[in-house]
Design a protein around this motif. Structure first.
Motif, PDB file in Angstrom:
ATOM      1  N   LEU A  85     -86.025   7.836  39.359  1.00  0.00           N
ATOM      2  CA  LEU A  85     -84.801   8.189  40.075  1.00  0.00           C
ATOM      3  C   LEU A  85     -83.575   7.608  39.392  1.00  0.00           C
ATOM      4  O   LEU A  85     -82.496   8.217  39.393  1.00  0.00           O
ATOM      5  CB  LEU A  85     -84.884   7.719  41.524  1.00  0.00           C
ATOM      6  N   ASP A  86     -83.730   6.411  38.804  1.00  0.00           N
ATOM      7  CA  ASP A  86     -82.616   5.806  38.085  1.00  0.00           C
ATOM      8  C   ASP A  86     -82.124   6.703  36.961  1.00  0.00           C
ATOM      9  O   ASP A  86     -80.933   6.725  36.639  1.00  0.00           O
ATOM     10  CB  ASP A  86     -83.029   4.446  37.512  1.00  0.00           C
ATOM     11  N   SER A  87     -83.055   7.433  36.340  1.00  0.00           N
ATOM     12  CA  SER A  87     -82.659   8.304  35.235  1.00  0.00           C
ATOM     13  C   SER A  87     -81.790   9.462  35.698  1.00  0.00           C
ATOM     14  O   SER A  87     -81.106  10.103  34.901  1.00  0.00           O
ATOM     15  CB  SER A  87     -83.897   8.846  34.505  1.00  0.00           C
ATOM     16  N   ALA A  88     -81.806   9.742  37.016  1.00  0.00           N
ATOM     17  CA  ALA A  88     -80.959  10.807  37.556  1.00  0.00           C
ATOM     18  C   ALA A  88     -79.535  10.333  37.796  1.00  0.00           C
ATOM     19  O   ALA A  88     -78.657  11.133  38.127  1.00  0.00           O
ATOM     20  CB  ALA A  88     -81.554  11.341  38.862  1.00  0.00           C
ATOM     21  N   GLY A 138     -93.546  18.688  36.810  1.00  0.00           N
ATOM     22  CA  GLY A 138     -94.869  18.345  36.319  1.00  0.00           C
ATOM     23  C   GLY A 138     -94.878  17.276  35.250  1.00  0.00           C
ATOM     24  O   GLY A 138     -94.324  16.185  35.409  1.00  0.00           O
ATOM     25  N   SER A 139     -95.499  17.590  34.137  1.00  0.00           N
ATOM     26  CA  SER A 139     -95.719  16.611  33.068  1.00  0.00           C
ATOM     27  C   SER A 139     -94.447  16.254  32.307  1.00  0.00           C
ATOM     28  O   SER A 139     -94.493  15.425  31.399  1.00  0.00           O
ATOM     29  CB  SER A 139     -96.767  17.135  32.081  1.00  0.00           C
ATOM     30  N   SER A 158     -93.338  18.016  41.237  1.00  0.00           N
ATOM     31  CA  SER A 158     -91.948  18.125  40.816  1.00  0.00           C
ATOM     32  C   SER A 158     -91.063  17.208  41.642  1.00  0.00           C
ATOM     33  O   SER A 158     -91.333  16.962  42.816  1.00  0.00           O
ATOM     34  CB  SER A 158     -91.446  19.571  40.972  1.00  0.00           C
ATOM     35  N   VAL A 159     -90.013  16.706  41.001  1.00  0.00           N
ATOM     36  CA  VAL A 159     -89.035  15.848  41.661  1.00  0.00           C
ATOM     37  C   VAL A 159     -87.657  16.480  41.509  1.00  0.00           C
ATOM     38  O   VAL A 159     -87.284  16.899  40.413  1.00  0.00           O
ATOM     39  CB  VAL A 159     -89.024  14.431  41.051  1.00  0.00           C
ATOM     40  N   ILE A 160     -86.932  16.563  42.603  1.00  0.00           N
ATOM     41  CA  ILE A 160     -85.544  17.043  42.597  1.00  0.00           C
ATOM     42  C   ILE A 160     -84.688  15.890  43.097  1.00  0.00           C
ATOM     43  O   ILE A 160     -84.917  15.371  44.196  1.00  0.00           O
ATOM     44  CB  ILE A 160     -85.370  18.274  43.500  1.00  0.00           C
ATOM     45  N   VAL A 191     -79.498   7.291  44.418  1.00  0.00           N
ATOM     46  CA  VAL A 191     -80.041   8.622  44.146  1.00  0.00           C
ATOM     47  C   VAL A 191     -80.886   9.044  45.340  1.00  0.00           C
ATOM     48  O   VAL A 191     -81.632   8.230  45.899  1.00  0.00           O
ATOM     49  CB  VAL A 191     -80.911   8.628  42.870  1.00  0.00           C
ATOM     50  N   VAL A 192     -80.751  10.311  45.741  1.00  0.00           N
ATOM     51  CA  VAL A 192     -81.565  10.850  46.827  1.00  0.00           C
ATOM     52  C   VAL A 192     -82.317  12.060  46.295  1.00  0.00           C
ATOM     53  O   VAL A 192     -81.825  12.775  45.417  1.00  0.00           O
ATOM     54  CB  VAL A 192     -80.686  11.230  48.042  1.00  0.00           C
ATOM     55  N   GLY A 193     -83.529  12.273  46.800  1.00  0.00           N
ATOM     56  CA  GLY A 193     -84.290  13.402  46.294  1.00  0.00           C
ATOM     57  C   GLY A 193     -85.567  13.647  47.067  1.00  0.00           C
ATOM     58  O   GLY A 193     -85.834  13.014  48.095  1.00  0.00           O
ATOM     59  N   VAL A 194     -86.361  14.589  46.564  1.00  0.00           N
ATOM     60  CA  VAL A 194     -87.646  14.925  47.176  1.00  0.00           C
ATOM     61  C   VAL A 194     -88.691  15.050  46.083  1.00  0.00           C
ATOM     62  O   VAL A 194     -88.381  15.263  44.911  1.00  0.00           O
ATOM     63  CB  VAL A 194     -87.586  16.257  47.967  1.00  0.00           C
ATOM     64  N   ILE A 195     -89.953  14.918  46.493  1.00  0.00           N
ATOM     65  CA  ILE A 195     -91.074  15.176  45.603  1.00  0.00           C
ATOM     66  C   ILE A 195     -92.058  16.070  46.332  1.00  0.00           C
ATOM     67  O   ILE A 195     -92.308  15.909  47.524  1.00  0.00           O
ATOM     68  CB  ILE A 195     -91.756  13.877  45.139  1.00  0.00           C
ATOM     69  N   GLY A 196     -92.596  17.044  45.593  1.00  0.00           N
ATOM     70  CA  GLY A 196     -93.571  17.954  46.167  1.00  0.00           C
ATOM     71  C   GLY A 196     -94.330  18.645  45.058  1.00  0.00           C
ATOM     72  O   GLY A 196     -94.163  18.322  43.875  1.00  0.00           O
TER      73      GLY A 196
END
Length: 347
Positions: free
Chosen positions: A275-278, A289-290, A301-303, A317-322
């Motif tokens: 998340l820091d990289s975002a 994925g990879s 995937s992470v958004i 940073v805020v986001g989701v993973i699925g």
């Protein structure tokens, strides 16, 4: 293969590729040529569509999980779709209202951040994640409540209205009157300062003989401030909510992937690094994925999108993973709107 761009595909290939991806993201199942041939706007035979799909497979954009099955997008294909073809849909008025209502509660910022991850998780059917700003509490009031001869409850009230309690050991010889004196000293002399600044001022005043505290009371004040400073440094900076959403109706066929993803979510340090990289980008970032080592085994995937403080600098940073089969067109704007809402709250 990795350098394929949308402009390199002809109109027929682009149309078929888009239909395969959109249908796969909606259904989670491989898409066959016969399905595409029945859609409005396609006058091609299933055989002609199969030939185009074979070409897309050779480019590494589609894959066939089984010999007789249809095609599904590869991670490379999903990346190409997200970057070059996806038409993002703005969050609905109801979704925007739900996010705003849950986030803007008027309470401590940590509660707002936890609420943001929960509502984002619920709306996206993913797990929600947020990096909490690394910030020091600003003192407004401080007090000690005696518990026993050797322990007291230190009560800190922050400028943001937050109230926190910690049990602290007290030096021998401390009386209830000394506890009151120490609390009054902090509230009167150190209010408006961060914990770090308060500790620095206390050390200078004691060194200069201006502390107006005896040795034991000064030790008590130093210890009380130290408890919060050390605790703040160790405080988790990641909130994750909604892991149960990852076990959806389609998970039964892929329990190993879900198990792997839940294991990966336990690696908080790696998630924080991801998340820091975002933080670096101004816009929402998508990791498929990879593309990210941490979630390569589960194919997730992470958004993620950065949010900003009052001075405009990125503070979290805020986001989701699925699963990679996300409705990117819907979830990406949702994450972006949540980040904007948090930025307004922090401003």
């Amino acid at each position: 293969m990795a350098s394929t761009t949308i402009t390199e595909l002809n109109d027929r290939a682009r149309d078929i590729f888009r239909v395969v991806v959109e249908n796969y993201l909606e259904s989670g199942s491989p898409v066959g040529s016969r399905t595409i041939s029945k859609l409005a706007g396609f006058s091609l035979s299933p055989a002609s569509i199969r030939n185009v799909m074979q070409d897309l497979e050779e480019l590494g954009l589609l894959a066939a999980p089984h010999t007789s099955a249809g095609r599904m997008p590869t991670e490379l294909g999903l990346r190409l779709f997200v970057d070059g073809m996806m038409q993002a849909a703005e969050p609905s008025a109801a979704e925007r209202a739900a996010i705003s209502a849950r986030v803007d509660t008027g309470g401590p910022i940590e509660e707002a951040l936890a609420a943001a991850t929960s509502v984002l998780s619920g709306l996206s059917s993913c797990a929600g994640m947020v990096l909490v700003p690394q910030r020091e509490v600003v003192l407004r009031q401080f007090g000690f409540v005696p518990l026993s001869r050797h322990q007291a409850m230190a009560v800190l009230v922050g400028q943001d209205g937050s109230v926190e309690n910690r049990v602290v050991a007290i030096p021998d010889g401390v009386t209830p009157a000394m506890l009151i004196e120490a609390g009054n000293y902090i509230s009167a002399r150190l209010s408006g300062l961060t914990l770090g600044d308060a500790r620095g001022r206390l050390a200078r005043e004691i060194g200069a003989g201006r502390a107006m505290l005896d040795r034991i009371s000064a030790e008590l004040v130093s210890q009380g401030l130290a408890v919060w400073s050390e605790d703040g440094e160790r405080r988790p900076v990641l909130i994750v909510r909604g892991q149960a959403n990852l076990i959806d109706q389609g998970a039964a066929a892929d329990l190993e992937r879900v198990r792997q993803l839940l294991e990966e979510l336990e690696d908080k340090e790696e998630i924080v690094r991801l998340l820091d990289s975002a933080r670096e980008g101004a816009a929402t970032k998508i990791f498929i994925g990879s593309e990210n080592k941490l979630f390569s085994l589960s194919g997730s995937s992470v958004i993620a999108a950065p949010y900003r403080g009052a001075d405009g600098r990125v503070v979290g940073v805020v986001g989701v993973i699925g699963p990679t089969r996300l409705n990117y067109a819907r979830v990406v704007p949702m994450v972006d709107f949540t980040a904007q809402t948090l930025s307004r709250l922090m401003g």
